[in-house]
Design a protein around this motif. Structure first.
Motif, PDB file in Angstrom:
ATOM      1  N   GLY A 222       0.738  -1.229   0.005  1.00  0.00           N
ATOM      2  CA  GLY A 222       0.029   0.011  -0.083  1.00  0.00           C
ATOM      3  C   GLY A 222       0.922   1.234  -0.080  1.00  0.00           C
ATOM      4  N   THR A 223       2.280   1.135  -0.245  1.00  0.00           N
ATOM      5  CA  THR A 223       3.035   2.392  -0.336  1.00  0.00           C
ATOM      6  C   THR A 223       3.039   2.933  -1.581  1.00  0.00           C
ATOM      7  OG1 THR A 223       4.902   1.039  -0.622  1.00  0.00           O
ATOM      8  CG2 THR A 223       4.387   1.431   1.765  1.00  0.00           C
ATOM      9  N   ARG A 224       2.342   2.157  -2.724  1.00  0.00           N
ATOM     10  CA  ARG A 224       2.511   2.784  -4.057  1.00  0.00           C
ATOM     11  C   ARG A 224       1.386   2.287  -4.684  1.00  0.00           C
ATOM     12  NH1 ARG A 224       7.845   1.333  -7.545  1.00  0.00           N
ATOM     13  NH2 ARG A 224       7.513   2.858  -9.155  1.00  0.00           N
ATOM     14  N   GLU A 225       0.658   3.005  -5.555  1.00  0.00           N
ATOM     15  CA  GLU A 225      -0.584   2.952  -6.420  1.00  0.00           C
ATOM     16  C   GLU A 225       0.021   1.978  -7.351  1.00  0.00           C
ATOM     17  OE1 GLU A 225      -4.355   4.770  -8.142  1.00  0.00           O
ATOM     18  OE2 GLU A 225      -3.307   5.854  -6.402  1.00  0.00           O
ATOM     19  N   TYR A 226      -1.144   0.916  -7.726  1.00  0.00           N
ATOM     20  CA  TYR A 226      -0.614  -0.132  -8.713  1.00  0.00           C
ATOM     21  C   TYR A 226      -1.020   0.465 -10.008  1.00  0.00           C
ATOM     22  CZ  TYR A 226      -0.996  -4.012 -11.744  1.00  0.00           C
ATOM     23  OH  TYR A 226      -1.088  -5.015 -12.777  1.00  0.00           O
ATOM     24  N   SER A 227      -0.412   0.296 -10.953  1.00  0.00           N
ATOM     25  CA  SER A 227      -0.933   0.736 -12.468  1.00  0.00           C
ATOM     26  C   SER A 227      -0.170  -0.198 -13.237  1.00  0.00           C
ATOM     27  CB  SER A 227      -0.332   2.164 -12.727  1.00  0.00           C
ATOM     28  OG  SER A 227      -0.147   2.316 -14.080  1.00  0.00           O
ATOM     29  N   ILE A 228      -0.950  -0.951 -14.329  1.00  0.00           N
ATOM     30  CA  ILE A 228      -0.516  -1.689 -15.275  1.00  0.00           C
ATOM     31  C   ILE A 228       0.671  -1.100 -16.147  1.00  0.00           C
ATOM     32  CG2 ILE A 228      -2.486  -1.802 -16.818  1.00  0.00           C
ATOM     33  CD1 ILE A 228      -0.038  -4.757 -15.947  1.00  0.00           C
ATOM     34  N   SER A 229       0.384   0.097 -16.497  1.00  0.00           N
ATOM     35  CA  SER A 229       1.130   0.822 -17.355  1.00  0.00           C
ATOM     36  C   SER A 229       2.407   1.104 -16.670  1.00  0.00           C
ATOM     37  CB  SER A 229       0.484   2.124 -17.899  1.00  0.00           C
ATOM     38  OG  SER A 229       0.290   3.122 -16.842  1.00  0.00           O
ATOM     39  N   GLU A 230       2.658   1.291 -15.388  1.00  0.00           N
ATOM     40  CA  GLU A 230       3.704   1.842 -14.884  1.00  0.00           C
ATOM     41  C   GLU A 230       4.663   0.264 -14.765  1.00  0.00           C
ATOM     42  OE1 GLU A 230       5.798   3.473 -10.609  1.00  0.00           O
ATOM     43  OE2 GLU A 230       3.554   3.731 -10.852  1.00  0.00           O
ATOM     44  N   LYS A 231       3.876  -0.763 -14.249  1.00  0.00           N
ATOM     45  CA  LYS A 231       4.415  -2.146 -14.453  1.00  0.00           C
ATOM     46  C   LYS A 231       5.268  -2.345 -15.892  1.00  0.00           C
ATOM     47  CE  LYS A 231       4.246  -6.827 -13.852  1.00  0.00           C
ATOM     48  NZ  LYS A 231       3.514  -8.208 -14.140  1.00  0.00           N
ATOM     49  N   MET A 232       4.296  -2.272 -16.767  1.00  0.00           N
ATOM     50  CA  MET A 232       5.060  -2.295 -18.123  1.00  0.00           C
ATOM     51  C   MET A 232       6.044  -1.527 -18.499  1.00  0.00           C
ATOM     52  SD  MET A 232       3.164  -4.849 -19.107  1.00  0.00           S
ATOM     53  CE  MET A 232       3.667  -5.013 -20.621  1.00  0.00           C
ATOM     54  N   ASN A 233       6.145  -0.217 -18.157  1.00  0.00           N
ATOM     55  CA  ASN A 233       7.364   0.457 -18.190  1.00  0.00           C
ATOM     56  C   ASN A 233       8.545  -0.125 -17.618  1.00  0.00           C
ATOM     57  OD1 ASN A 233       8.569   2.830 -19.193  1.00  0.00           O
ATOM     58  ND2 ASN A 233       8.245   3.720 -17.066  1.00  0.00           N
ATOM     59  N   ILE A 234       8.076  -0.469 -16.401  1.00  0.00           N
ATOM     60  CA  ILE A 234       9.295  -1.346 -15.470  1.00  0.00           C
ATOM     61  C   ILE A 234       9.812  -2.352 -16.173  1.00  0.00           C
ATOM     62  CG2 ILE A 234       9.790  -2.495 -13.463  1.00  0.00           C
ATOM     63  CD1 ILE A 234       8.131  -0.587 -12.063  1.00  0.00           C
ATOM     64  N   THR A 235       8.979  -3.432 -16.749  1.00  0.00           N
ATOM     65  CA  THR A 235       9.364  -4.550 -17.658  1.00  0.00           C
ATOM     66  C   THR A 235       9.881  -4.289 -18.880  1.00  0.00           C
ATOM     67  OG1 THR A 235       7.089  -4.893 -18.267  1.00  0.00           O
ATOM     68  CG2 THR A 235       7.616  -5.988 -16.140  1.00  0.00           C
ATOM     69  N   THR A 236       9.379  -3.210 -19.620  1.00  0.00           N
ATOM     70  CA  THR A 236       9.853  -3.024 -20.910  1.00  0.00           C
ATOM     71  C   THR A 236      11.148  -2.333 -20.996  1.00  0.00           C
ATOM     72  OG1 THR A 236       8.111  -1.463 -21.253  1.00  0.00           O
ATOM     73  CG2 THR A 236       7.894  -3.653 -21.901  1.00  0.00           C
ATOM     74  N   ASN A 237      11.482  -1.653 -20.123  1.00  0.00           N
ATOM     75  CA  ASN A 237      12.648  -0.731 -19.862  1.00  0.00           C
ATOM     76  C   ASN A 237      13.719  -1.155 -18.681  1.00  0.00           C
ATOM     77  OD1 ASN A 237      11.765   1.249 -22.093  1.00  0.00           O
ATOM     78  ND2 ASN A 237      10.211   1.686 -20.770  1.00  0.00           N
ATOM     79  N   PRO A 238      14.412  -2.092 -18.911  1.00  0.00           N
ATOM     80  CA  PRO A 238      15.247  -2.486 -17.737  1.00  0.00           C
ATOM     81  C   PRO A 238      16.299  -1.339 -17.575  1.00  0.00           C
ATOM     82  CG  PRO A 238      15.352  -3.947 -19.748  1.00  0.00           C
ATOM     83  CD  PRO A 238      14.267  -3.070 -19.970  1.00  0.00           C
ATOM     84  N   PRO A 239      16.875  -1.453 -16.556  1.00  0.00           N
ATOM     85  CA  PRO A 239      17.865  -0.276 -16.299  1.00  0.00           C
ATOM     86  C   PRO A 239      19.293  -0.323 -17.091  1.00  0.00           C
ATOM     87  CG  PRO A 239      17.338  -1.957 -14.474  1.00  0.00           C
ATOM     88  CD  PRO A 239      16.638  -2.228 -15.337  1.00  0.00           C
ATOM     89  N   ASN A 240      19.494  -1.560 -17.634  1.00  0.00           N
ATOM     90  CA  ASN A 240      20.576  -1.610 -18.469  1.00  0.00           C
ATOM     91  C   ASN A 240      20.156  -1.338 -20.067  1.00  0.00           C
ATOM     92  OD1 ASN A 240      19.094  -4.091 -18.999  1.00  0.00           O
ATOM     93  ND2 ASN A 240      20.963  -5.330 -18.630  1.00  0.00           N
ATOM     94  N   ARG A 241      18.887  -1.277 -20.430  1.00  0.00           N
ATOM     95  CA  ARG A 241      18.594  -0.913 -21.779  1.00  0.00           C
ATOM     96  C   ARG A 241      18.487   0.649 -22.005  1.00  0.00           C
ATOM     97  NH1 ARG A 241      12.328  -2.057 -24.000  1.00  0.00           N
ATOM     98  NH2 ARG A 241      12.937  -0.710 -25.861  1.00  0.00           N
ATOM     99  N   GLN A 242      19.261   0.793 -23.058  1.00  0.00           N
ATOM    100  CA  GLN A 242      19.433   2.148 -23.601  1.00  0.00           C
ATOM    101  C   GLN A 242      18.324   2.399 -24.892  1.00  0.00           C
ATOM    102  OE1 GLN A 242      23.599   2.975 -24.360  1.00  0.00           O
ATOM    103  NE2 GLN A 242      24.115   3.002 -22.180  1.00  0.00           N
ATOM    104  N   ASP A 243      17.518   3.348 -24.755  1.00  0.00           N
ATOM    105  CA  ASP A 243      16.574   3.605 -25.933  1.00  0.00           C
ATOM    106  C   ASP A 243      17.398   4.732 -26.621  1.00  0.00           C
ATOM    107  OD1 ASP A 243      14.642   1.900 -25.004  1.00  0.00           O
ATOM    108  OD2 ASP A 243      13.917   3.353 -23.594  1.00  0.00           O
TER     109      ASP A 243
END
Length: 99
Positions: free
Chosen positions: A78-99
């Motif tokens: 409950g310290t963060r609001e769930y959002s599928i779009s935010e989760k998708m951003n995390i899963t599709t933009n890993p920290p080592n990926r450069q766009d």
């Protein structure tokens, strides 16, 4: 149902982050602890997403980045609001990926 399941999911995700659980154990734990039909039928997107993320991880279908685990954990706590779009951003933009 959600509160009990949230508590179980929090324990499991914490265990994964601490390196306590093998995938074989997780598969058994998920089967023994959760009613997947009730979760599937639930309108709780966070519950459904966290559960199926765990099942895909436990079965070896997917590797889950620590950042995604922490996102789900924060939402379950409950310290963060769930959002599928935010989760998708995390899963599709890993920290080592450069766009």
């Amino acid at each position: 149902m959600s509160n009990r399941y949230y508590s179980e999911l929090i324990k499991i995700i914490n265990g994964i982050l601490e390196g306590k659980y093998e995938k074989d154990y997780l598969e058994e734990c998920l089967i023994d602890t959760f009613d997947c039909v009730k979760i599937y039928d639930s309108e709780d997107e966070l519950l459904t997403d966290a559960f199926f993320t765990l099942t895909h991880y436990a079965s070896g279908e997917e590797d889950i980045d620590e950042k995604e685990w922490r996102f789900l954990l924060d939402c379950l706590l409950g310290t963060r609001e769930y959002s599928i779009s935010e989760k998708m951003n995390i899963t599709t933009n890993p920290p080592n990926r450069q766009d």
